[in-house]
Design a protein around this motif. Structure first.
Motif, PDB file in Angstrom:
ATOM      1  N   SER A  76       0.824  -1.220   0.000  1.00 50.58           N
ATOM      2  CA  SER A  76       0.000   0.000   0.000  1.00 50.58           C
ATOM      3  C   SER A  76       0.855   1.267   0.000  1.00 50.58           C
ATOM      4  N   LEU A  77       2.130   1.145   0.408  1.00 53.10           N
ATOM      5  CA  LEU A  77       3.004   2.319   0.382  1.00 53.10           C
ATOM      6  C   LEU A  77       3.308   2.754  -1.045  1.00 53.10           C
ATOM      7  N   ASN A  78       3.248   1.791  -1.990  1.00 57.73           N
ATOM      8  CA  ASN A  78       3.564   2.082  -3.385  1.00 57.73           C
ATOM      9  C   ASN A  78       4.930   2.751  -3.509  1.00 57.73           C
ATOM     10  N   LEU A  79       5.927   2.172  -2.817  1.00 57.06           N
ATOM     11  CA  LEU A  79       7.265   2.763  -2.783  1.00 57.06           C
ATOM     12  C   LEU A  79       8.290   1.745  -3.266  1.00 57.06           C
ATOM     13  N   SER A  80       9.108   2.134  -4.253  1.00 50.46           N
ATOM     14  CA  SER A  80      10.188   1.280  -4.719  1.00 50.46           C
ATOM     15  C   SER A  80      11.477   2.087  -4.718  1.00 50.46           C
ATOM     16  N   LEU A  81      12.553   1.470  -4.235  1.00 42.77           N
ATOM     17  CA  LEU A  81      13.848   2.125  -4.116  1.00 42.77           C
ATOM     18  C   LEU A  81      14.911   1.272  -4.798  1.00 42.77           C
ATOM     19  N   PHE A  82      15.978   1.907  -5.257  1.00 45.70           N
ATOM     20  CA  PHE A  82      17.074   1.176  -5.883  1.00 45.70           C
ATOM     21  C   PHE A  82      18.087   0.734  -4.830  1.00 45.70           C
ATOM     22  N   PRO A  83      18.616  -0.490  -4.943  1.00 43.98           N
ATOM     23  CA  PRO A  83      19.686  -0.886  -4.028  1.00 43.98           C
ATOM     24  C   PRO A  83      20.890   0.029  -4.232  1.00 43.98           C
ATOM     25  N   LEU A  84      21.567   0.369  -3.141  1.00 43.59           N
ATOM     26  CA  LEU A  84      22.694   1.295  -3.224  1.00 43.59           C
ATOM     27  C   LEU A  84      23.942   0.587  -3.752  1.00 43.59           C
ATOM     28  N   PHE A 112      15.867   5.253   2.413  1.00 42.83           N
ATOM     29  CA  PHE A 112      15.281   4.484   3.506  1.00 42.83           C
ATOM     30  C   PHE A 112      16.276   3.381   3.853  1.00 42.83           C
ATOM     31  N   ILE A 113      17.137   3.626   4.841  1.00 43.64           N
ATOM     32  CA  ILE A 113      18.176   2.662   5.200  1.00 43.64           C
ATOM     33  C   ILE A 113      18.445   2.699   6.702  1.00 43.64           C
ATOM     34  N   ARG A 134       6.980  12.751   0.736  1.00 42.48           N
ATOM     35  CA  ARG A 134       5.787  12.666  -0.097  1.00 42.48           C
ATOM     36  C   ARG A 134       4.556  12.509   0.799  1.00 42.48           C
ATOM     37  N   PRO A 135       3.397  12.900   0.302  1.00 42.82           N
ATOM     38  CA  PRO A 135       2.174  12.759   1.097  1.00 42.82           C
ATOM     39  C   PRO A 135       1.967  11.314   1.537  1.00 42.82           C
ATOM     40  N   GLY A 136       1.529  11.147   2.753  1.00 46.80           N
ATOM     41  CA  GLY A 136       1.285   9.807   3.278  1.00 46.80           C
ATOM     42  C   GLY A 136       2.447   9.252   4.073  1.00 46.80           C
ATOM     43  N   PHE A 137       3.571   9.978   4.114  1.00 47.17           N
ATOM     44  CA  PHE A 137       4.730   9.555   4.888  1.00 47.17           C
ATOM     45  C   PHE A 137       5.014  10.571   5.981  1.00 47.17           C
ATOM     46  N   ASP A 138       5.612  10.079   7.078  1.00 43.53           N
ATOM     47  CA  ASP A 138       6.035  11.003   8.124  1.00 43.53           C
ATOM     48  C   ASP A 138       7.124  11.913   7.570  1.00 43.53           C
ATOM     49  N   GLU A 139       7.355  13.039   8.224  1.00 46.22           N
ATOM     50  CA  GLU A 139       8.408  13.940   7.738  1.00 46.22           C
ATOM     51  C   GLU A 139       9.770  13.241   7.827  1.00 46.22           C
ATOM     52  N   PRO A 140      10.687  13.573   6.913  1.00 55.75           N
ATOM     53  CA  PRO A 140      12.002  12.927   6.918  1.00 55.75           C
ATOM     54  C   PRO A 140      12.665  13.024   8.289  1.00 55.75           C
TER      55      PRO A 140
END
Length: 197
Positions: A76-84, A112-113, A134-140
């Motif tokens: 539901s987060l609809n979040l994808s990140l690249f491996p570093l 996000f690490i 982004r909307p729907g996430f806590d502040e950084p």
């Protein structure tokens, strides 16, 4: 074959190669992002002496945007990140590298690490960076725990990301276009030399 004919055919070969490159532009890149941690605060359990923290904290990470993204659960987060592909962060006198981190990864705007180094039963350093503006996430936020002897320190701050470099990586089709043009030109030269003999 006359000189002007050879030039015309070679030009056609190069144009063919460039057309292949234009149709498939080199879009893959290794991207490097700098990050800083500001507004750093600390609290020590059991009244430990304050830790020396030089502000702002800073580091960098890199990723290849042609790699396969990691999907961050839940879906539901609809979040994808690249491996570093690279990571560097100096925190409390400890140099964190790619080998010290876990978690998911990042993009040019998201990170996000978490990272951890344990030196003994009484010296341990942990941190996490959650920067998803982004909307729907806590502040950084930046959260860390430092164990120094009998004292446990809770450290927090605000991360900010800034893209620094983009290193282009040629796509296979672009490389193929150049090779095709080069081979075509060499073949013409050999053909012309054999006719002269």
């Amino acid at each position: 074959m006359k000189l002007n004919q050879k030039l015309a055919v070679t030009t056609a070969g190069v144009a063919l190669g460039l057309t292949a490159m234009k149709a498939n532009p080199a879009s893959a890149a290794v991207i490097t992002v700098d990050f800083t941690i500001t507004d750093v605060t600390q609290n020590a359990a059991y009244g430990g002496p304050p830790l020396t923290i030089e502000q702002p904290l800073s580091g960098f990470y890199s990723f290849d945007d042609a790699s396969t993204p990691v999907i961050v659960p839940p879906p539901s987060l609809n979040l994808s990140l690249f491996p570093l592909t690279d990571f560097n962060f100096n925190f409390l006198g400890r140099q964190f590298s790619l080998a010290d981190i876990s978690g998911y990864g990042g993009t040019a705007t998201d990170l996000f690490i978490s990272g951890s180094q344990r030196e003994s039963a009484t010296v341990e350093t942990n941190f996490s960076i959650f920067a998803i503006p982004r909307p729907g996430f806590d502040e950084p936020r930046f959260d860390a725990t430092a164990i120094r002897g009998p004292f446990v320190y809770s450290i927090s701050g605000k991360p900010q990301l800034s893209q620094r470099t983009t290193t282009p990586v040629p796509e296979p089709t672009a490389i193929g276009g150049w090779l095709l043009a080069g081979l075509f030109s060499i073949a013409l030269k050999k053909k012309a030399a054999s006719k002269k003999q």
